[in-house]
Write a protein that holds these residues in place. Structure first.
Motif, short mmCIF file in Angstrom:
data_model
loop_
_atom_site.label_atom_id
_atom_site.label_comp_id
_atom_site.label_asym_id
_atom_site.label_seq_id
_atom_site.Cartn_x
_atom_site.Cartn_y
_atom_site.Cartn_z
N ALA A 29 3.55 21.94 5.63
CA ALA A 29 2.33 22.63 5.26
C ALA A 29 2.35 24.04 6.11
CB ALA A 29 1.19 21.86 5.27
N VAL A 30 2.11 24.94 5.45
CA VAL A 30 2.03 26.32 6.13
C VAL A 30 0.75 27.51 5.88
CG1 VAL A 30 4.67 26.51 6.42
CG2 VAL A 30 3.72 27.57 4.42
N GLU A 31 0.64 28.16 6.55
CA GLU A 31 -0.49 29.10 6.51
C GLU A 31 0.02 30.69 6.37
OE1 GLU A 31 -4.48 30.89 8.49
OE2 GLU A 31 -4.29 28.61 8.27
N GLY A 32 0.21 31.26 5.42
CA GLY A 32 0.36 32.62 5.41
C GLY A 32 -0.68 33.63 5.27
N SER A 33 -0.51 34.74 5.88
CA SER A 33 -1.63 35.71 5.87
C SER A 33 -1.11 37.33 5.64
CB SER A 33 -2.36 35.75 7.21
OG SER A 33 -1.71 35.88 8.54
N ALA A 34 -1.91 37.96 5.41
CA ALA A 34 -1.69 39.36 5.10
C ALA A 34 -2.92 40.16 5.06
CB ALA A 34 -1.08 39.75 3.70
N LYS A 35 -2.66 41.51 5.48
CA LYS A 35 -3.60 42.58 5.32
C LYS A 35 -3.37 43.82 5.05
CE LYS A 35 -3.71 43.77 10.24
NZ LYS A 35 -4.67 43.44 11.64
N GLN A 36 -4.38 44.72 4.65
CA GLN A 36 -3.87 46.03 4.20
C GLN A 36 -5.17 46.93 4.32
OE1 GLN A 36 -2.50 46.33 0.24
NE2 GLN A 36 -2.98 48.68 0.20
N GLU A 37 -4.96 48.13 5.10
CA GLU A 37 -6.21 49.26 5.49
C GLU A 37 -5.93 50.27 4.25
OE1 GLU A 37 -5.23 50.72 9.21
OE2 GLU A 37 -5.99 48.82 10.31
N VAL A 38 -7.01 50.42 3.75
CA VAL A 38 -7.23 51.30 2.69
C VAL A 38 -8.37 52.12 3.10
CG1 VAL A 38 -6.29 49.72 0.87
CG2 VAL A 38 -8.87 49.77 1.53
N ALA A 39 -8.45 53.58 2.30
CA ALA A 39 -9.41 54.27 2.44
C ALA A 39 -10.55 54.09 1.62
CB ALA A 39 -8.81 55.70 2.24
#
Length: 237
Positions: A29-39
Protein backbone atom coordinates in the motif's frame (compact mmCIF):
# COMPACT_ATOMS: atom_id res chain seq x y z
CA UNK A 1 14.29 -13.80 4.22
CA UNK A 2 11.95 -13.03 1.31
CA UNK A 3 8.97 -14.32 3.28
CA UNK A 4 9.88 -11.98 6.14
CA UNK A 5 9.93 -9.08 3.67
CA UNK A 6 6.45 -9.97 2.44
CA UNK A 7 5.18 -10.14 6.01
CA UNK A 8 6.73 -6.76 6.78
CA UNK A 9 5.09 -5.23 3.70
CA UNK A 10 1.69 -6.58 4.66
CA UNK A 11 2.07 -5.31 8.22
CA UNK A 12 3.18 -1.85 7.06
CA UNK A 13 0.27 -1.68 4.61
CA UNK A 14 -2.23 -2.35 7.35
CA UNK A 15 -0.79 0.46 9.45
CA UNK A 16 -0.73 2.92 6.56
CA UNK A 17 -4.33 2.32 5.54
CA UNK A 18 -6.09 1.34 8.74
CA UNK A 19 -9.75 0.73 8.07
CA UNK A 20 -9.20 0.20 4.33
CA UNK A 21 -10.08 -3.09 2.69
CA UNK A 22 -6.88 -5.02 1.96
CA UNK A 23 -6.25 -8.29 0.10
CA UNK A 24 -5.48 -11.46 2.03
CA UNK A 25 -2.32 -12.23 0.04
CA UNK A 26 0.95 -10.32 -0.30
CA UNK A 27 0.36 -6.68 -1.16
CA UNK A 28 1.82 -3.23 -0.87
CA UNK A 29 0.00 0.00 0.00
CA UNK A 30 1.42 3.37 -0.99
CA UNK A 31 0.42 7.00 -1.12
CA UNK A 32 1.24 9.24 -4.05
CA UNK A 33 0.95 12.98 -4.32
CA UNK A 34 1.32 15.77 -6.85
CA UNK A 35 0.72 19.49 -7.06
CA UNK A 36 0.69 22.18 -9.71
CA UNK A 37 0.85 25.95 -9.54
CA UNK A 38 -1.32 27.84 -12.02
CA UNK A 39 -2.10 31.48 -12.65
CA UNK A 40 -5.65 32.56 -11.75
CA UNK A 41 -7.98 33.48 -14.59
CA UNK A 42 -10.31 35.68 -12.54
CA UNK A 43 -10.62 37.56 -9.27
CA UNK A 44 -13.71 37.96 -7.08
CA UNK A 45 -14.06 41.33 -5.35
CA UNK A 46 -16.59 42.36 -2.72
CA UNK A 47 -17.10 46.01 -1.79
CA UNK A 48 -19.15 47.44 1.04
CA UNK A 49 -21.26 50.59 0.72
CA UNK A 50 -22.80 52.11 3.83
CA UNK A 51 -24.20 55.43 5.03
CA UNK A 52 -25.83 56.82 8.15
CA UNK A 53 -28.61 59.41 8.17
CA UNK A 54 -31.45 60.72 10.29
CA UNK A 55 -34.05 58.71 8.36
CA UNK A 56 -33.97 55.22 6.92
CA UNK A 57 -34.97 56.38 3.44
CA UNK A 58 -32.22 59.02 3.36
CA UNK A 59 -29.58 56.46 4.33
CA UNK A 60 -30.85 53.99 1.75
CA UNK A 61 -30.94 56.54 -1.05
CA UNK A 62 -27.33 57.57 -0.53
CA UNK A 63 -26.17 53.96 -0.62
CA UNK A 64 -28.31 53.16 -3.67
CA UNK A 65 -26.82 56.09 -5.55
CA UNK A 66 -23.29 54.97 -4.72
CA UNK A 67 -24.01 51.42 -5.88
CA UNK A 68 -25.57 52.69 -9.10
CA UNK A 69 -22.45 54.76 -9.79
CA UNK A 70 -20.33 51.66 -9.25
CA UNK A 71 -22.48 49.52 -11.54
CA UNK A 72 -22.20 52.18 -14.24
CA UNK A 73 -18.42 52.27 -13.76
CA UNK A 74 -18.25 48.50 -14.39
CA UNK A 75 -19.27 48.81 -18.04
CA UNK A 76 -15.72 49.31 -19.40
CA UNK A 77 -14.64 46.11 -17.64
CA UNK A 78 -17.00 43.95 -19.75
CA UNK A 79 -18.24 41.96 -16.75
CA UNK A 80 -21.19 39.68 -17.50
CA UNK A 81 -24.36 40.28 -15.54
CA UNK A 82 -24.16 36.77 -14.06
CA UNK A 83 -20.83 37.79 -12.49
CA UNK A 84 -22.34 40.73 -10.62
CA UNK A 85 -24.24 40.29 -7.36
CA UNK A 86 -25.75 43.45 -5.87
CA UNK A 87 -28.92 42.22 -4.21
CA UNK A 88 -27.84 42.49 -0.56
CA UNK A 89 -29.42 45.39 1.33
CA UNK A 90 -29.95 46.15 5.00
CA UNK A 91 -31.33 49.23 6.77
CA UNK A 92 -31.46 49.43 10.55
CA UNK A 93 -31.60 51.94 13.34
CA UNK A 94 -28.25 52.37 15.04
CA UNK A 95 -28.50 51.56 18.73
CA UNK A 96 -25.84 52.03 21.40
CA UNK A 97 -25.98 49.16 23.85
CA UNK A 98 -24.32 51.28 26.54
CA UNK A 99 -27.17 53.82 26.58
CA UNK A 100 -30.22 53.28 28.74
CA UNK A 101 -33.76 53.49 27.37
CA UNK A 102 -34.27 57.09 28.54
CA UNK A 103 -31.17 58.44 26.76
CA UNK A 104 -32.07 56.56 23.59
CA UNK A 105 -35.57 58.06 23.63
CA UNK A 106 -34.26 61.61 23.96
CA UNK A 107 -31.69 61.28 21.20
CA UNK A 108 -32.45 61.80 17.51
CA UNK A 109 -32.58 58.46 15.69
CA UNK A 110 -29.78 57.41 13.37
CA UNK A 111 -30.26 54.85 10.62
CA UNK A 112 -27.60 52.94 8.73
CA UNK A 113 -28.02 51.44 5.27
CA UNK A 114 -25.58 48.91 3.90
CA UNK A 115 -25.10 47.08 0.62
CA UNK A 116 -22.42 44.69 -0.59
CA UNK A 117 -21.57 44.23 -4.25
CA UNK A 118 -19.58 41.23 -5.49
CA UNK A 119 -18.14 41.04 -8.99
CA UNK A 120 -15.94 38.51 -10.77
CA UNK A 121 -13.33 40.18 -12.97
CA UNK A 122 -11.86 38.14 -15.81
CA UNK A 123 -8.91 40.48 -16.44
CA UNK A 124 -6.83 39.99 -13.31
CA UNK A 125 -4.38 42.71 -14.38
CA UNK A 126 -7.17 45.31 -14.04
CA UNK A 127 -7.81 44.59 -10.36
CA UNK A 128 -6.45 47.92 -9.17
CA UNK A 129 -8.56 49.84 -11.70
CA UNK A 130 -11.66 47.97 -10.52
CA UNK A 131 -10.95 48.78 -6.87
CA UNK A 132 -10.39 52.44 -7.70
CA UNK A 133 -13.69 52.56 -9.59
CA UNK A 134 -15.52 51.19 -6.57
CA UNK A 135 -13.87 53.56 -4.13
CA UNK A 136 -14.54 56.57 -6.34
CA UNK A 137 -18.21 55.51 -6.56
CA UNK A 138 -18.48 55.61 -2.78
CA UNK A 139 -17.47 52.20 -1.43
CA UNK A 140 -16.36 52.41 2.19
CA UNK A 141 -14.59 49.06 2.49
CA UNK A 142 -13.01 46.32 0.38
CA UNK A 143 -14.14 43.25 2.28
CA UNK A 144 -12.77 40.47 0.08
CA UNK A 145 -10.38 39.92 -2.84
CA UNK A 146 -10.07 36.28 -3.94
CA UNK A 147 -8.10 35.09 -6.96
CA UNK A 148 -9.62 31.98 -8.50
CA UNK A 149 -9.99 29.58 -11.41
CA UNK A 150 -13.37 29.53 -13.10
CA UNK A 151 -13.05 25.82 -13.92
CA UNK A 152 -10.34 24.02 -11.93
CA UNK A 153 -11.67 20.54 -12.83
CA UNK A 154 -9.38 19.84 -15.85
CA UNK A 155 -6.25 20.82 -13.92
CA UNK A 156 -7.40 18.84 -10.89
CA UNK A 157 -7.86 15.72 -13.04
CA UNK A 158 -4.36 16.14 -14.48
CA UNK A 159 -2.84 16.56 -11.03
CA UNK A 160 -4.66 13.44 -9.82
CA UNK A 161 -3.23 11.45 -12.73
CA UNK A 162 0.25 12.61 -11.70
CA UNK A 163 -0.44 11.58 -8.09
CA UNK A 164 -1.46 8.10 -9.26
CA UNK A 165 1.71 7.83 -11.35
CA UNK A 166 3.74 8.86 -8.30
CA UNK A 167 2.06 6.17 -6.20
CA UNK A 168 2.72 3.56 -8.90
CA UNK A 169 6.42 4.44 -8.99
CA UNK A 170 6.67 4.21 -5.21
CA UNK A 171 4.94 0.82 -5.17
CA UNK A 172 7.17 -0.50 -7.94
CA UNK A 173 10.32 0.57 -6.06
CA UNK A 174 9.15 -1.18 -2.89
CA UNK A 175 8.21 -4.36 -4.76
CA UNK A 176 11.56 -4.54 -6.52
CA UNK A 177 13.40 -4.00 -3.25
CA UNK A 178 11.47 -6.97 -1.84
CA UNK A 179 12.27 -9.14 -4.84
CA UNK A 180 8.71 -9.11 -6.13
CA UNK A 181 6.73 -7.49 -8.92
CA UNK A 182 3.51 -5.56 -8.92
CA UNK A 183 0.28 -7.37 -9.67
CA UNK A 184 -3.20 -5.93 -10.20
CA UNK A 185 -4.41 -2.79 -8.47
CA UNK A 186 -6.58 -3.92 -5.59
CA UNK A 187 -7.95 -0.52 -4.55
CA UNK A 188 -7.42 3.18 -5.11
CA UNK A 189 -8.73 6.02 -2.96
CA UNK A 190 -8.42 9.78 -2.92
CA UNK A 191 -6.78 10.81 0.35
CA UNK A 192 -6.57 14.58 0.11
CA UNK A 193 -7.63 17.21 -2.36
CA UNK A 194 -6.85 20.85 -1.74
CA UNK A 195 -6.48 24.24 -3.34
CA UNK A 196 -4.82 27.25 -1.80
CA UNK A 197 -3.77 30.67 -2.95
CA UNK A 198 -0.47 32.46 -2.66
CA UNK A 199 -0.05 36.16 -3.15
CA UNK A 200 2.84 38.51 -3.48
CA UNK A 201 0.70 40.92 -1.46
CA UNK A 202 -2.40 39.82 0.37
CA UNK A 203 -5.35 42.20 0.24
CA UNK A 204 -8.12 41.87 2.78
CA UNK A 205 -10.48 44.36 4.42
CA UNK A 206 -9.06 47.62 3.15
CA UNK A 207 -10.45 50.61 5.03
CA UNK A 208 -10.94 53.78 3.01
CA UNK A 209 -8.96 56.65 4.55
CA UNK A 210 -8.24 58.86 1.55
CA UNK A 211 -7.57 59.04 -2.16
CA UNK A 212 -4.85 56.91 -3.74
CA UNK A 213 -1.83 58.95 -4.77
CA UNK A 214 -0.62 56.45 -7.34
CA UNK A 215 -1.75 53.07 -8.72
CA UNK A 216 -1.07 50.14 -6.41
CA UNK A 217 1.21 47.34 -7.55
CA UNK A 218 0.32 43.70 -6.90
CA UNK A 219 2.72 40.84 -7.45
CA UNK A 220 1.44 37.96 -9.56
CA UNK A 221 -0.59 35.53 -7.45
CA UNK A 222 -0.70 31.80 -7.97
CA UNK A 223 -3.04 28.97 -7.11
CA UNK A 224 -1.69 25.60 -5.99
CA UNK A 225 -3.82 22.52 -6.60
CA UNK A 226 -2.68 19.36 -4.82
CA UNK A 227 -3.92 15.78 -4.83
CA UNK A 228 -2.99 12.71 -2.78
CA UNK A 229 -4.14 9.16 -3.51
CA UNK A 230 -3.60 5.78 -1.89
CA UNK A 231 -3.15 2.61 -3.96
CA UNK A 232 -3.05 -1.01 -2.89
CA UNK A 233 -1.31 -3.45 -5.26
CA UNK A 234 -1.23 -7.20 -5.10
CA UNK A 235 2.29 -8.63 -5.30
CA UNK A 236 3.60 -11.43 -7.47
CA UNK A 237 6.46 -13.54 -6.19
Amino acid sequence: MRRQLFVALMLWSGIALAGTSLPDGPHVAVEGSAKQEVAPDSVKVTLRFDHRAGTSIAAKQVVDEAVNRYLDALQPFAIASRDIKAAEMSVARVEDDDDDARSRASRAPVFEAERRVTVVLGEVARLDALLDAGLRAGATEVTDVAFQLRDPAPIRREVKRKAIADAHDRANDIAQAAGASLGQVYSIDSVRSSQFDGYGRELDRVQVTGANLRPAQYLSPYITISESVSLVYELRR
